[in-house]
Design a protein around this motif. Structure first.
Motif, PDB file in Angstrom:
ATOM      1  N   GLY A 200     -26.447  24.230  22.497  1.00  0.00           N
ATOM      2  CA  GLY A 200     -26.492  25.503  23.215  1.00  0.00           C
ATOM      3  C   GLY A 200     -25.506  26.543  22.729  1.00  0.00           C
ATOM      4  N   LEU A 201     -24.705  26.238  21.703  1.00  0.00           N
ATOM      5  CA  LEU A 201     -23.725  27.195  21.202  1.00  0.00           C
ATOM      6  C   LEU A 201     -24.392  28.159  20.225  1.00  0.00           C
ATOM      7  CD1 LEU A 201     -20.711  28.058  21.064  1.00  0.00           C
ATOM      8  CD2 LEU A 201     -20.504  26.546  19.085  1.00  0.00           C
ATOM      9  N   ALA A 202     -24.118  29.433  20.387  1.00  0.00           N
ATOM     10  CA  ALA A 202     -24.695  30.454  19.517  1.00  0.00           C
ATOM     11  C   ALA A 202     -23.912  30.548  18.213  1.00  0.00           C
ATOM     12  CB  ALA A 202     -24.714  31.797  20.228  1.00  0.00           C
ATOM     13  N   ALA A 203     -23.958  29.466  17.441  1.00  0.00           N
ATOM     14  CA  ALA A 203     -23.277  29.419  16.153  1.00  0.00           C
ATOM     15  C   ALA A 203     -23.929  28.322  15.307  1.00  0.00           C
ATOM     16  CB  ALA A 203     -21.791  29.127  16.328  1.00  0.00           C
ATOM     17  N   PRO A 204     -23.944  28.474  13.994  1.00  0.00           N
ATOM     18  CA  PRO A 204     -24.584  27.478  13.133  1.00  0.00           C
ATOM     19  C   PRO A 204     -23.705  26.247  12.925  1.00  0.00           C
ATOM     20  CG  PRO A 204     -23.693  29.254  11.808  1.00  0.00           C
ATOM     21  CD  PRO A 204     -23.470  29.651  13.241  1.00  0.00           C
ATOM     22  N   CYS A 205     -24.342  25.066  12.901  1.00  0.00           N
ATOM     23  CA  CYS A 205     -23.647  23.797  12.681  1.00  0.00           C
ATOM     24  C   CYS A 205     -24.305  23.065  11.504  1.00  0.00           C
ATOM     25  CB  CYS A 205     -23.700  22.922  13.934  1.00  0.00           C
ATOM     26  SG  CYS A 205     -22.963  23.672  15.407  1.00  0.00           S
ATOM     27  N   PHE A 206     -23.494  22.445  10.666  1.00  0.00           N
ATOM     28  CA  PHE A 206     -23.992  21.769   9.475  1.00  0.00           C
ATOM     29  C   PHE A 206     -23.345  20.389   9.382  1.00  0.00           C
ATOM     30  CE2 PHE A 206     -23.894  26.302   8.992  1.00  0.00           C
ATOM     31  CZ  PHE A 206     -25.130  26.622   8.441  1.00  0.00           C
ATOM     32  N   SER A 207     -24.178  19.352   9.266  1.00  0.00           N
ATOM     33  CA  SER A 207     -23.660  17.989   9.242  1.00  0.00           C
ATOM     34  C   SER A 207     -24.441  17.149   8.240  1.00  0.00           C
ATOM     35  CB  SER A 207     -23.768  17.327  10.622  1.00  0.00           C
ATOM     36  OG  SER A 207     -23.004  18.011  11.588  1.00  0.00           O
ATOM     37  N   CYS A 208     -23.794  16.107   7.761  1.00  0.00           N
ATOM     38  CA  CYS A 208     -24.495  15.072   7.014  1.00  0.00           C
ATOM     39  C   CYS A 208     -25.251  14.218   8.036  1.00  0.00           C
ATOM     40  CB  CYS A 208     -23.509  14.220   6.232  1.00  0.00           C
ATOM     41  SG  CYS A 208     -24.288  12.970   5.184  1.00  0.00           S
ATOM     42  N   ASP A 209     -26.425  13.747   7.684  1.00  0.00           N
ATOM     43  CA  ASP A 209     -27.219  12.937   8.602  1.00  0.00           C
ATOM     44  C   ASP A 209     -26.659  11.518   8.636  1.00  0.00           C
ATOM     45  OD1 ASP A 209     -29.161  11.620  10.086  1.00  0.00           O
ATOM     46  OD2 ASP A 209     -30.766  12.901   9.329  1.00  0.00           O
ATOM     47  N   ASP A 210     -25.729  11.296   9.553  1.00  0.00           N
ATOM     48  CA  ASP A 210     -25.040  10.009   9.634  1.00  0.00           C
ATOM     49  C   ASP A 210     -25.975   8.878  10.043  1.00  0.00           C
ATOM     50  OD1 ASP A 210     -22.142  10.854   9.223  1.00  0.00           O
ATOM     51  OD2 ASP A 210     -22.725  12.158  10.862  1.00  0.00           O
ATOM     52  N   THR A 211     -26.976   9.184  10.845  1.00  0.00           N
ATOM     53  CA  THR A 211     -27.933   8.155  11.248  1.00  0.00           C
ATOM     54  C   THR A 211     -28.690   7.626  10.045  1.00  0.00           C
ATOM     55  OG1 THR A 211     -28.195   9.270  13.383  1.00  0.00           O
ATOM     56  CG2 THR A 211     -29.875   7.649  12.787  1.00  0.00           C
ATOM     57  N   VAL A 212     -29.169   8.530   9.218  1.00  0.00           N
ATOM     58  CA  VAL A 212     -29.868   8.139   7.993  1.00  0.00           C
ATOM     59  C   VAL A 212     -28.925   7.392   7.058  1.00  0.00           C
ATOM     60  CG1 VAL A 212     -30.924   9.043   5.886  1.00  0.00           C
ATOM     61  CG2 VAL A 212     -31.601   9.949   8.109  1.00  0.00           C
ATOM     62  N   ALA A 213     -27.666   7.839   6.972  1.00  0.00           N
ATOM     63  CA  ALA A 213     -26.700   7.193   6.080  1.00  0.00           C
ATOM     64  C   ALA A 213     -26.502   5.729   6.440  1.00  0.00           C
ATOM     65  CB  ALA A 213     -25.366   7.931   6.143  1.00  0.00           C
ATOM     66  N   ALA A 214     -26.302   5.454   7.731  1.00  0.00           N
ATOM     67  CA  ALA A 214     -26.101   4.068   8.158  1.00  0.00           C
ATOM     68  C   ALA A 214     -27.342   3.224   7.884  1.00  0.00           C
ATOM     69  CB  ALA A 214     -25.749   4.024   9.645  1.00  0.00           C
ATOM     70  N   THR A 215     -28.510   3.797   8.110  1.00  0.00           N
ATOM     71  CA  THR A 215     -29.760   3.076   7.842  1.00  0.00           C
ATOM     72  C   THR A 215     -29.887   2.743   6.362  1.00  0.00           C
ATOM     73  OG1 THR A 215     -30.852   4.201   9.693  1.00  0.00           O
ATOM     74  CG2 THR A 215     -32.269   3.195   8.034  1.00  0.00           C
ATOM     75  N   MET A 216     -29.562   3.695   5.501  1.00  0.00           N
ATOM     76  CA  MET A 216     -29.642   3.471   4.064  1.00  0.00           C
ATOM     77  C   MET A 216     -28.705   2.347   3.628  1.00  0.00           C
ATOM     78  SD  MET A 216     -29.723   7.462   2.818  1.00  0.00           S
ATOM     79  CE  MET A 216     -29.670   7.091   1.067  1.00  0.00           C
ATOM     80  N   ALA A 217     -27.498   2.332   4.189  1.00  0.00           N
ATOM     81  CA  ALA A 217     -26.526   1.299   3.814  1.00  0.00           C
ATOM     82  C   ALA A 217     -27.002  -0.082   4.241  1.00  0.00           C
ATOM     83  CB  ALA A 217     -25.175   1.615   4.447  1.00  0.00           C
ATOM     84  N   VAL A 218     -27.494  -0.204   5.468  1.00  0.00           N
ATOM     85  CA  VAL A 218     -27.963  -1.504   5.958  1.00  0.00           C
ATOM     86  C   VAL A 218     -29.145  -1.985   5.119  1.00  0.00           C
ATOM     87  CG1 VAL A 218     -29.055  -2.701   7.893  1.00  0.00           C
ATOM     88  CG2 VAL A 218     -27.115  -1.167   8.300  1.00  0.00           C
ATOM     89  N   GLU A 219     -30.060  -1.093   4.814  1.00  0.00           N
ATOM     90  CA  GLU A 219     -31.221  -1.482   4.010  1.00  0.00           C
ATOM     91  C   GLU A 219     -30.803  -1.933   2.612  1.00  0.00           C
ATOM     92  OE1 GLU A 219     -33.699   1.948   4.215  1.00  0.00           O
ATOM     93  OE2 GLU A 219     -34.585   1.380   6.151  1.00  0.00           O
ATOM     94  N   HIS A 220     -29.811  -1.266   2.049  1.00  0.00           N
ATOM     95  CA  HIS A 220     -29.304  -1.673   0.731  1.00  0.00           C
ATOM     96  C   HIS A 220     -28.707  -3.076   0.783  1.00  0.00           C
ATOM     97  CE1 HIS A 220     -27.062  -1.788  -2.995  1.00  0.00           C
ATOM     98  NE2 HIS A 220     -25.912  -1.834  -2.337  1.00  0.00           N
ATOM     99  N   LEU A 221     -27.877  -3.329   1.798  1.00  0.00           N
ATOM    100  CA  LEU A 221     -27.234  -4.635   1.921  1.00  0.00           C
ATOM    101  C   LEU A 221     -28.262  -5.725   2.237  1.00  0.00           C
ATOM    102  CD1 LEU A 221     -24.091  -3.430   3.876  1.00  0.00           C
ATOM    103  CD2 LEU A 221     -24.136  -4.267   1.514  1.00  0.00           C
ATOM    104  N   ALA A 222     -29.242  -5.393   3.069  1.00  0.00           N
ATOM    105  CA  ALA A 222     -30.290  -6.367   3.384  1.00  0.00           C
ATOM    106  C   ALA A 222     -31.112  -6.716   2.149  1.00  0.00           C
ATOM    107  CB  ALA A 222     -31.195  -5.817   4.488  1.00  0.00           C
ATOM    108  N   SER A 223     -31.324  -5.729   1.274  1.00  0.00           N
ATOM    109  CA  SER A 223     -32.088  -5.990   0.043  1.00  0.00           C
ATOM    110  C   SER A 223     -31.352  -6.948  -0.885  1.00  0.00           C
ATOM    111  CB  SER A 223     -32.368  -4.673  -0.688  1.00  0.00           C
ATOM    112  OG  SER A 223     -31.194  -4.161  -1.305  1.00  0.00           O
ATOM    113  N   LEU A 224     -30.038  -7.092  -0.684  1.00  0.00           N
ATOM    114  CA  LEU A 224     -29.228  -8.026  -1.473  1.00  0.00           C
ATOM    115  C   LEU A 224     -29.140  -9.394  -0.810  1.00  0.00           C
ATOM    116  CD1 LEU A 224     -26.322  -5.572  -2.447  1.00  0.00           C
ATOM    117  CD2 LEU A 224     -28.203  -6.343  -3.912  1.00  0.00           C
ATOM    118  N   GLY A 225     -29.828  -9.556   0.314  1.00  0.00           N
ATOM    119  CA  GLY A 225     -29.876 -10.846   0.999  1.00  0.00           C
ATOM    120  C   GLY A 225     -28.940 -10.987   2.175  1.00  0.00           C
ATOM    121  N   HIS A 226     -28.187  -9.965   2.506  1.00  0.00           N
ATOM    122  CA  HIS A 226     -27.223 -10.044   3.600  1.00  0.00           C
ATOM    123  C   HIS A 226     -27.917  -9.845   4.953  1.00  0.00           C
ATOM    124  CE1 HIS A 226     -23.646  -9.953   0.981  1.00  0.00           C
ATOM    125  NE2 HIS A 226     -24.339  -9.106   0.228  1.00  0.00           N
ATOM    126  N   THR A 227     -27.553 -10.661   5.905  1.00  0.00           N
ATOM    127  CA  THR A 227     -28.013 -10.499   7.291  1.00  0.00           C
ATOM    128  C   THR A 227     -26.835 -10.373   8.250  1.00  0.00           C
ATOM    129  OG1 THR A 227     -28.128 -12.907   7.592  1.00  0.00           O
ATOM    130  CG2 THR A 227     -30.146 -11.773   6.874  1.00  0.00           C
TER     131      THR A 227
END
Length: 340
Positions: A159-186
């Motif tokens: 609701g703030l009348a100003a622009p906000c810019f962020s890295c997509d942290d949700t996507v980042a965490a998903t990418m990391a888990v998928e990478h580690l899982a592809s290496l066999g880690h659970t």
């Protein structure tokens, strides 16, 4: 003794370098109308490249001051943010006023008051109280209502009348888990800072969603520091984690230290993923696999939005999310069964 005088610009040299006529160069040097902005910039760049001094009438005057409020600079990602923002502002004729916070030092509110006393044209906030859900965000609504142009990096205020810019942290965490899982880690753990911060909440969301089909979530929240990362990683190793995603590169360095003190080799025994891709992090031992924040794209967008606000254009009120990049180096590897 005879002193050399500065070389006088030769129209033919400048015209050749800029790819324009000598008449056009003359009009630019004498600050006469009839030359497009791109052509004028080409001539000025040619002057710089050839080592000529720009005429005094063409030297860019300061368009004003812009405040830049950033956290402490111990985490190398924040100096990078500050450097890119300052460069972008300077190239547009604005003088950045850097305000860095530290525990027990000048507060964000005190910096804002000092900046307003100096009549800054606008303020850029990097990972400030706007990223802390426990903070009172009314301060920013009052600032925006006063007409002061604002831009925010890493965090969002609804609701703030100003622009906000962020890295997509949700996507980042998903990418990391998928990478580690592809290496066999659970048995994949997550280390991050206090949960009151928006980036931490988003990393948790992405991590837990990705772990839903892989294994039990293993979470340790601590301080954003090497020491915090080391302590939290030690607890995760005791819980059987074979891979750890960290909320910052500094925390990842702490996790590597914790592994080494326990006689574990990275990545033979445990895999470690950082976050940020801070300067020089590629030269650690081992070189760190990490999630790279698109710092230049984020900061450039934030500065341009702020300058548009200063110019009187309406500010967007939505948040802009930038996709991270998984940078795979030598700190992650295939799962190996630990020997007793």
């Amino acid at each position: 003794m005879r002193y050399s005088q500065p070389m006088r610009p030769r129209l033919s040299d400048i015209a050749r370098q800029a790819g324009v006529s000598e008449a056009t160069v003359s009009r630019v040097l004498n600050d006469r109308p009839g030359v497009g902005a791109e052509t004028k910039q080409a001539v000025l760049t040619a002057l710089d490249v050839l080592g000529y001094e720009r005429p005094a009438t063409l030297r860019k005057h300061s368009a004003g001051l812009v405040g830049l409020v950033v956290p402490e600079l111990e985490n190398p990602i924040f100096p990078l943010f500050a450097q890119v923002i300052a460069t972008e502002l300077a190239s547009s004729g604005y003088t950045p006023v850097l305000c860095t916070q530290s525990p027990g030092g000048v507060t964000e509110d005190e910096y804002v008051e000092m900046l307003r006393e100096r009549h800054v044209s606008g303020i850029v906030f990097v990972s400030g109280l706007h990223a802390d859900t426990s903070a009172d965000h009314e301060r920013y609504h009052k600032l925006a209502a006063s007409g002061l142009p604002l831009a925010f990096l890493t965090g969002y205020i609804d609701g703030l009348a100003a622009p906000c810019f962020s890295c997509d942290d949700t996507v980042a965490a998903t990418m990391a888990v998928e990478h580690l899982a592809s290496l066999g880690h659970t048995r994949i753990g997550l280390i991050s800072g206090p949960e009151r911060f928006i980036p931490v909440q988003r990393k948790l969301d992405g991590y837990r969603a990705a772990m839903a089909s892989i294994g039990e979530p293993l979470v340790e929240l601590t301080m954003f520091s090497v020491e915090g990362g080391a302590a939290a990683a030690g607890r995760l190793f005791e819980r059987g984690a074979t891979a750890v995603l960290c909320g910052s590169d500094l925390m990842a360095l702490g996790a590597i230290r914790a592994a080494e003190t326990r006689g574990l080799s990275v990545p033979r025994d445990v895999s470690i993923v950082g976050y940020d891709d801070s300067p020089l992090i590629a030269y650690t031992n081992p070189p760190l696999t990490t999630l790279r924040q698109p710092v230049r794209a984020m900061t450039t967008a934030a500065v341009r939005a702020l300058l548009d606000e200063i110019a009187g254009q309406p500010a967007p009120t939505s948040e802009y999310l930038f996709r991270p990049e998984l940078v795979v180096r030598a700190s992650t590897g295939a799962l190996r069964e630990r020997t007793a």
